[in-house]
Scaffold this active site. Structure first.
Site, short mmCIF file in Angstrom:
data_model
loop_
_atom_site.label_atom_id
_atom_site.label_comp_id
_atom_site.label_asym_id
_atom_site.label_seq_id
_atom_site.Cartn_x
_atom_site.Cartn_y
_atom_site.Cartn_z
N ALA A 14 -9.33 -29.75 -13.70
CA ALA A 14 -7.74 -29.81 -14.18
C ALA A 14 -9.10 -29.50 -15.77
O ALA A 14 -9.81 -29.70 -16.03
CB ALA A 14 -7.15 -30.62 -14.49
N CYS A 15 -7.83 -28.34 -16.57
CA CYS A 15 -7.99 -27.80 -17.61
C CYS A 15 -8.68 -30.05 -18.79
O CYS A 15 -8.14 -29.99 -18.82
CB CYS A 15 -6.63 -27.61 -18.36
SG CYS A 15 -6.62 -27.06 -20.10
#
Lengths: 188, 84
Positions: B21-22
Protein backbone atom coordinates in the site's frame (compact mmCIF):
# COMPACT_ATOMS: atom_id res chain seq x y z
CA UNK A 1 2.71 71.61 -22.70
CA UNK A 2 5.87 72.35 -24.64
CA UNK A 3 7.77 69.79 -26.65
CA UNK A 4 10.82 70.10 -24.38
CA UNK A 5 8.85 69.28 -21.22
CA UNK A 6 7.31 66.26 -22.86
CA UNK A 7 10.74 65.01 -23.88
CA UNK A 8 12.08 65.52 -20.34
CA UNK A 9 9.23 63.65 -18.69
CA UNK A 10 9.64 60.86 -21.21
CA UNK A 11 13.33 60.67 -20.34
CA UNK A 12 12.44 60.54 -16.64
CA UNK A 13 9.95 57.80 -17.33
CA UNK A 14 12.59 55.75 -19.09
CA UNK A 15 15.04 56.44 -16.32
CA UNK A 16 12.56 55.21 -13.72
CA UNK A 17 11.68 52.12 -15.64
CA UNK A 18 15.37 51.38 -16.11
CA UNK A 19 15.83 50.89 -12.35
CA UNK A 20 14.68 47.30 -12.54
CA UNK A 21 18.03 46.36 -14.04
CA UNK A 22 19.74 47.43 -10.80
CA UNK A 23 17.88 44.77 -8.82
CA UNK A 24 20.34 42.16 -7.57
CA UNK A 25 19.95 38.68 -9.02
CA UNK A 26 18.48 36.26 -6.50
CA UNK A 27 21.52 34.64 -4.96
CA UNK A 28 19.77 31.48 -3.78
CA UNK A 29 18.24 28.65 -5.75
CA UNK A 30 14.47 28.60 -6.14
CA UNK A 31 12.71 27.09 -3.12
CA UNK A 32 11.99 23.40 -3.36
CA UNK A 33 11.00 20.53 -1.12
CA UNK A 34 9.06 20.10 2.06
CA UNK A 35 9.50 21.23 5.65
CA UNK A 36 7.20 19.81 8.28
CA UNK A 37 6.58 20.40 11.95
CA UNK A 38 5.48 17.21 13.67
CA UNK A 39 3.89 18.53 16.86
CA UNK A 40 1.54 15.59 17.40
CA UNK A 41 2.49 12.33 19.05
CA UNK A 42 -0.62 10.53 17.76
CA UNK A 43 -0.01 7.39 15.71
CA UNK A 44 -2.43 8.31 12.92
CA UNK A 45 -1.09 11.83 12.46
CA UNK A 46 2.55 10.79 12.55
CA UNK A 47 1.77 8.01 10.03
CA UNK A 48 0.36 10.63 7.65
CA UNK A 49 3.45 12.80 8.15
CA UNK A 50 5.80 9.89 7.41
CA UNK A 51 3.90 8.78 4.31
CA UNK A 52 4.06 12.34 2.94
CA UNK A 53 7.76 12.56 3.79
CA UNK A 54 8.53 9.26 2.04
CA UNK A 55 6.52 10.28 -1.02
CA UNK A 56 8.32 13.62 -1.29
CA UNK A 57 11.71 11.95 -0.85
CA UNK A 58 10.83 9.38 -3.54
CA UNK A 59 10.14 12.33 -5.82
CA UNK A 60 13.70 13.55 -5.13
CA UNK A 61 12.62 16.52 -3.03
CA UNK A 62 14.57 17.60 0.04
CA UNK A 63 12.54 16.95 3.20
CA UNK A 64 13.05 18.35 6.70
CA UNK A 65 11.00 17.23 9.68
CA UNK A 66 11.11 19.18 12.90
CA UNK A 67 9.83 17.17 15.88
CA UNK A 68 8.53 19.28 18.71
CA UNK A 69 6.43 18.89 21.85
CA UNK A 70 4.46 15.59 21.75
CA UNK A 71 6.10 14.86 18.40
CA UNK A 72 9.43 14.56 20.20
CA UNK A 73 8.26 11.18 21.55
CA UNK A 74 8.35 9.79 17.99
CA UNK A 75 12.15 10.02 18.14
CA UNK A 76 12.51 8.20 21.48
CA UNK A 77 14.17 4.83 21.74
CA UNK A 78 11.97 1.87 22.59
CA UNK A 79 12.90 1.15 26.18
CA UNK A 80 14.05 2.95 29.30
CA UNK A 81 17.46 4.55 28.82
CA UNK A 82 19.97 5.35 31.54
CA UNK A 83 20.75 9.07 31.27
CA UNK A 84 23.67 11.10 32.50
CA UNK A 85 22.75 13.39 35.33
CA UNK A 86 19.61 13.31 37.37
CA UNK A 87 16.08 14.09 36.23
CA UNK A 88 13.73 16.08 38.43
CA UNK A 89 10.60 14.30 39.69
CA UNK A 90 8.46 16.04 37.05
CA UNK A 91 10.92 15.21 34.27
CA UNK A 92 11.01 11.59 35.38
CA UNK A 93 7.22 11.45 35.36
CA UNK A 94 7.05 12.93 31.84
CA UNK A 95 9.61 10.39 30.70
CA UNK A 96 7.67 7.45 32.13
CA UNK A 97 4.20 8.60 31.05
CA UNK A 98 4.92 9.66 27.48
CA UNK A 99 5.21 7.03 24.73
CA UNK A 100 8.71 5.70 24.10
CA UNK A 101 9.08 5.77 20.33
CA UNK A 102 6.93 4.95 17.29
CA UNK A 103 5.86 1.52 18.55
CA UNK A 104 4.14 3.04 21.56
CA UNK A 105 2.07 5.82 19.99
CA UNK A 106 -1.72 5.66 20.25
CA UNK A 107 -4.50 6.61 17.83
CA UNK A 108 -6.04 10.07 18.22
CA UNK A 109 -9.55 8.63 17.90
CA UNK A 110 -11.22 5.30 18.71
CA UNK A 111 -8.73 4.80 21.51
CA UNK A 112 -10.89 2.28 23.43
CA UNK A 113 -8.22 1.94 26.08
CA UNK A 114 -5.56 0.93 23.57
CA UNK A 115 -7.77 -1.56 21.73
CA UNK A 116 -8.24 0.78 18.74
CA UNK A 117 -4.50 1.09 18.27
CA UNK A 118 -4.05 -2.70 18.38
CA UNK A 119 -6.86 -3.13 15.85
CA UNK A 120 -5.49 -0.57 13.38
CA UNK A 121 -1.99 -2.09 13.59
CA UNK A 122 -3.48 -5.51 12.81
CA UNK A 123 -5.34 -4.07 9.81
CA UNK A 124 -2.19 -2.32 8.61
CA UNK A 125 -0.33 -5.61 8.72
CA UNK A 126 -3.11 -7.41 6.82
CA UNK A 127 -3.29 -4.72 4.17
CA UNK A 128 0.48 -4.35 3.85
CA UNK A 129 0.62 -0.74 4.98
CA UNK A 130 4.17 -0.02 6.16
CA UNK A 131 4.55 0.25 9.92
CA UNK A 132 5.57 3.56 11.46
CA UNK A 133 9.08 2.35 12.44
CA UNK A 134 9.64 1.11 8.87
CA UNK A 135 8.39 4.37 7.37
CA UNK A 136 10.81 6.26 9.61
CA UNK A 137 13.67 3.99 8.60
CA UNK A 138 12.80 4.39 4.94
CA UNK A 139 12.61 8.18 5.32
CA UNK A 140 16.03 8.34 6.97
CA UNK A 141 17.51 6.06 4.29
CA UNK A 142 16.19 8.46 1.67
CA UNK A 143 17.93 11.38 3.33
CA UNK A 144 14.99 12.96 5.12
CA UNK A 145 16.35 15.21 7.89
CA UNK A 146 14.96 14.52 11.36
CA UNK A 147 15.44 17.48 13.69
CA UNK A 148 14.66 17.29 17.41
CA UNK A 149 13.52 20.51 19.05
CA UNK A 150 15.99 21.08 21.88
CA UNK A 151 13.59 23.42 23.69
CA UNK A 152 11.03 20.59 23.93
CA UNK A 153 13.79 18.22 25.05
CA UNK A 154 14.76 20.61 27.79
CA UNK A 155 11.15 21.25 28.79
CA UNK A 156 10.29 17.58 29.11
CA UNK A 157 13.65 16.49 30.42
CA UNK A 158 14.42 14.26 27.44
CA UNK A 159 18.15 13.66 26.97
CA UNK A 160 20.01 13.04 23.70
CA UNK A 161 20.78 9.45 24.67
CA UNK A 162 17.03 8.74 24.87
CA UNK A 163 16.58 9.60 21.19
CA UNK A 164 17.36 7.52 18.08
CA UNK A 165 20.64 8.02 16.20
CA UNK A 166 21.01 9.93 12.94
CA UNK A 167 19.06 13.00 13.97
CA UNK A 168 19.92 16.68 14.37
CA UNK A 169 19.29 18.94 17.34
CA UNK A 170 18.12 22.48 16.75
CA UNK A 171 15.50 25.13 17.40
CA UNK A 172 13.01 27.30 15.56
CA UNK A 173 15.68 29.19 13.60
CA UNK A 174 16.70 25.98 11.86
CA UNK A 175 13.10 25.17 11.02
CA UNK A 176 12.47 28.65 9.60
CA UNK A 177 15.66 28.46 7.56
CA UNK A 178 14.59 25.07 6.16
CA UNK A 179 11.00 26.21 5.60
CA UNK A 180 12.19 29.33 3.80
CA UNK A 181 14.12 27.15 1.36
CA UNK A 182 11.15 24.78 0.88
CA UNK A 183 8.13 25.24 -1.32
CA UNK A 184 5.82 23.31 0.97
CA UNK A 185 5.37 23.57 4.70
CA UNK A 186 3.10 21.58 6.96
CA UNK A 187 2.20 21.52 10.61
CA UNK A 188 0.98 18.15 11.85
CA UNK B 1 2.39 3.68 -26.78
CA UNK B 2 -0.55 1.37 -27.39
CA UNK B 3 -1.19 -1.86 -25.51
CA UNK B 4 0.46 -4.11 -28.11
CA UNK B 5 3.58 -1.95 -28.19
CA UNK B 6 3.74 -1.96 -24.39
CA UNK B 7 3.31 -5.74 -24.23
CA UNK B 8 6.12 -6.28 -26.73
CA UNK B 9 8.61 -4.08 -24.82
CA UNK B 10 11.84 -5.64 -23.59
CA UNK B 11 11.54 -5.21 -19.85
CA UNK B 12 14.74 -4.97 -17.78
CA UNK B 13 13.05 -5.31 -14.42
CA UNK B 14 9.62 -6.27 -13.15
CA UNK B 15 8.55 -4.80 -9.83
CA UNK B 16 5.65 -6.70 -8.34
CA UNK B 17 4.11 -4.18 -5.95
CA UNK B 18 0.83 -6.06 -5.62
CA UNK B 19 -0.39 -6.13 -2.07
CA UNK B 20 1.77 -3.21 -0.93
CA UNK B 21 0.00 0.00 0.00
CA UNK B 22 0.95 3.65 -0.37
CA UNK B 23 3.80 4.64 -0.36
CA UNK B 24 5.10 1.08 -0.97
CA UNK B 25 4.81 0.95 -4.79
CA UNK B 26 6.56 4.33 -5.13
CA UNK B 27 9.43 3.24 -2.90
CA UNK B 28 9.69 -0.15 -4.65
CA UNK B 29 9.80 1.61 -8.02
CA UNK B 30 12.46 4.07 -6.87
CA UNK B 31 14.61 1.28 -5.43
CA UNK B 32 14.30 -0.88 -8.56
CA UNK B 33 15.00 1.96 -10.98
CA UNK B 34 18.49 2.28 -9.54
CA UNK B 35 19.29 -1.28 -10.60
CA UNK B 36 18.47 -1.06 -14.31
CA UNK B 37 20.61 0.49 -17.07
CA UNK B 38 19.99 3.97 -18.45
CA UNK B 39 17.11 3.93 -20.98
CA UNK B 40 16.13 0.53 -19.61
CA UNK B 41 12.48 -0.29 -19.05
CA UNK B 42 10.82 -1.13 -15.75
CA UNK B 43 7.41 -2.71 -15.37
CA UNK B 44 5.52 -2.01 -12.16
CA UNK B 45 2.63 -4.33 -11.34
CA UNK B 46 0.17 -2.88 -8.88
CA UNK B 47 -3.20 -3.87 -7.54
CA UNK B 48 -3.79 -0.41 -6.08
CA UNK B 49 -5.57 2.03 -8.39
CA UNK B 50 -3.90 5.03 -6.71
CA UNK B 51 -0.57 3.81 -8.07
CA UNK B 52 -1.78 4.37 -11.64
CA UNK B 53 -1.86 8.10 -10.90
CA UNK B 54 1.21 8.25 -8.69
CA UNK B 55 3.74 6.40 -10.83
CA UNK B 56 3.39 8.61 -13.95
CA UNK B 57 3.69 11.74 -11.77
CA UNK B 58 6.73 10.33 -9.97
CA UNK B 59 8.36 9.44 -13.30
CA UNK B 60 7.96 12.92 -14.77
CA UNK B 61 9.00 14.58 -11.52
CA UNK B 62 12.30 12.73 -11.19
CA UNK B 63 13.15 12.61 -14.89
CA UNK B 64 12.04 9.21 -16.16
CA UNK B 65 9.72 8.57 -19.09
CA UNK B 66 6.32 7.04 -18.44
CA UNK B 67 5.45 4.88 -21.44
CA UNK B 68 1.96 3.70 -20.62
CA UNK B 69 -0.18 1.20 -18.81
CA UNK B 70 -1.85 -2.14 -19.50
CA UNK B 71 -5.02 -2.88 -17.53
CA UNK B 72 -5.78 -6.46 -16.55
CA UNK B 73 -8.44 -7.80 -14.20
CA UNK B 74 -7.48 -6.65 -10.71
CA UNK B 75 -4.07 -5.28 -11.68
CA UNK B 76 -2.26 -2.65 -13.69
CA UNK B 77 1.08 -2.94 -15.48
CA UNK B 78 2.90 0.38 -15.79
CA UNK B 79 5.95 0.87 -17.99
CA UNK B 80 8.64 3.42 -17.25
CA UNK B 81 11.86 4.11 -19.12
CA UNK B 82 14.84 5.17 -17.05
CA UNK B 83 15.81 8.75 -17.90
CA UNK B 84 18.50 9.62 -15.36
Amino acid sequence: MSGATAATSEANLHKNLGLSSDRPEPSEAAPSGLSMVVFSGDLDKVLAAMIIANGAAAMDLPVNIFFTFWGLNVLRRGGPVRVEGKKTMTEGMFGRMMPRGPDHLQLSKMKMGGLGTRMIKKEMGKKHVMSLPNLMKSAQEQGVRFIACTMSMDLMGIHKEELIPGIEYANVGTFIDAADRSRMTMFI
Amino acid sequence: MNVDELKSLKVDKVVDARGTACPGPLLDAKRAMGSIPMAGVMEVISSDIGTTQDIPLWASKVGHQYLGMVTEPGLWRLYIKRGK
